[in-house]
Design a protein around this motif. Structure first.
Motif, PDB file in Angstrom:
ATOM      1  N   GLY A 194      29.239   2.552  -9.288  1.00 25.97           N
ATOM      2  CA  GLY A 194      30.557   2.126  -9.762  1.00 25.97           C
ATOM      3  C   GLY A 194      30.596   0.656 -10.101  1.00 25.97           C
ATOM      4  O   GLY A 194      29.769  -0.134  -9.632  1.00 25.97           O
ATOM      5  N   SER A 212      33.708   2.682 -13.876  1.00 29.08           N
ATOM      6  CA  SER A 212      34.008   3.701 -12.881  1.00 29.08           C
ATOM      7  C   SER A 212      35.293   3.361 -12.141  1.00 29.08           C
ATOM      8  O   SER A 212      36.040   4.219 -11.744  1.00 29.08           O
ATOM      9  CB  SER A 212      32.858   3.824 -11.883  1.00 29.08           C
ATOM     10  N   TYR A 213      35.516   2.065 -11.929  1.00 31.44           N
ATOM     11  CA  TYR A 213      36.734   1.646 -11.259  1.00 31.44           C
ATOM     12  C   TYR A 213      37.294   0.414 -11.974  1.00 31.44           C
ATOM     13  O   TYR A 213      36.560  -0.462 -12.378  1.00 31.44           O
ATOM     14  CB  TYR A 213      36.472   1.281  -9.793  1.00 31.44           C
ATOM     15  N   HIS A 229      40.744   4.841 -12.721  1.00 33.65           N
ATOM     16  CA  HIS A 229      39.517   5.582 -13.002  1.00 33.65           C
ATOM     17  C   HIS A 229      39.600   6.173 -14.402  1.00 33.65           C
ATOM     18  O   HIS A 229      40.534   6.892 -14.730  1.00 33.65           O
ATOM     19  CB  HIS A 229      39.347   6.702 -11.974  1.00 33.65           C
TER      20      HIS A 229
END
Length: 241
Positions: A194, A212-213, A229
């Motif tokens: 992430g 991813s984040y 997300h």
């Protein structure tokens, strides 16, 4: 202290819980390195809060290790002593029991005595064995490391952990540095699970790249406010008030 997890901020708490949910999907990802491209991107704060967030889960043992020997940010964040840390454990002068400190439900090992050469310490068989042993003893082990552009330490650690999280701060570095960081980790065979985008303000951006984040850091409230997300590129839509 910078606003942290479980300190009364609902949005912040939910943000970290969202990260926890995504990281918890793969049960084989137990040892996780948290690093960044440059200094002052917020990696230590995020590492401390993610570890704290995981530690509140029932029947879940969590350990946070500070391997940023220059900054020693974990001990300062939690306000605990930096004596008897990971360096002392690796060199054999202290035992695990002597080095582990309790912060609520979280176990913490600070950086300890500053080694003359951190690369040799982190690349030692003793360090690798310690991380491997902790992997068997804990459900999750989080490791804070120096920024990629400053030292080679993160590139060493990423070779013997299950996954790596990169913290990027909007405005702190340019896209070229972010790309170089990603290339370095990929060359080392890092499993990048992430990327947390910090200091990000959605209302000022018309286009999102894949991460991813997502998150942003509110300078006035001093806290990570939101994490989002996304699974694909998407254009920013005007938020309804």
């Amino acid at each position: 202290m910078i606003a942290g997890y479980n300190q009364g901020n609902f949005e912040l708490n939910e943000s970290y819980r969202e990260v926890r949910t995504y990281l918890g999907i793969n049960k084989n990802t137990k040892t996780i390195l948290i690093t960044s491209a440059e200094m002052n991107e917020g990696k230590t704060t995020i590492a401390c809060n993610i570890a704290t967030c995981f530690s509140e889960l029932e029947d879940t043992k969590v350990l946070l290790i500070d391997c940023d020997f220059a900054k020693r940010g974990v001990s300062r964040y939690f306000g605990i002593e930096n004596t008897n840390g990971i360096s002392d454990l690796v060199f054999g002068s202290k035992t695990s029991k002597e080095c582990i400190k309790k912060v609520g439900y979280l176990d913490v090992i600070t950086s300890g005595a500053k080694p003359s050469n951190s690369s040799i310490l982190l690349n030692s068989q003793s360090m690798k064995d310690i991380v491997s042993n902790f992997r068997e003893q804990y459900d999750y082990v989080f490791i804070d490391s120096p920024p990629i552009s400053r030292m080679n330490d993160a590139c060493i650690i990423t070779q013997y952990v299950d996954g790596t999280i990169i913290v990027n701060a909007v405005g702190a570095i340019d896209s070229r540095i972010s790309k170089i960081t990603l290339e370095k980790l990929n060359k080392m065979g890092a499993n990048i699970v992430g990327i947390i985008l910090n200091k990000f303000k959605p209302e000022n951006n018309n286009y999102y790249s894949y991460y991813s984040y997502y998150g942003y850091y509110d300078e006035e409230k001093k806290g990570l406010k939101r994490l989002f997300h996304f699974k694909k590129h998407k254009k920013h839509k005007k938020h309804k008030k």
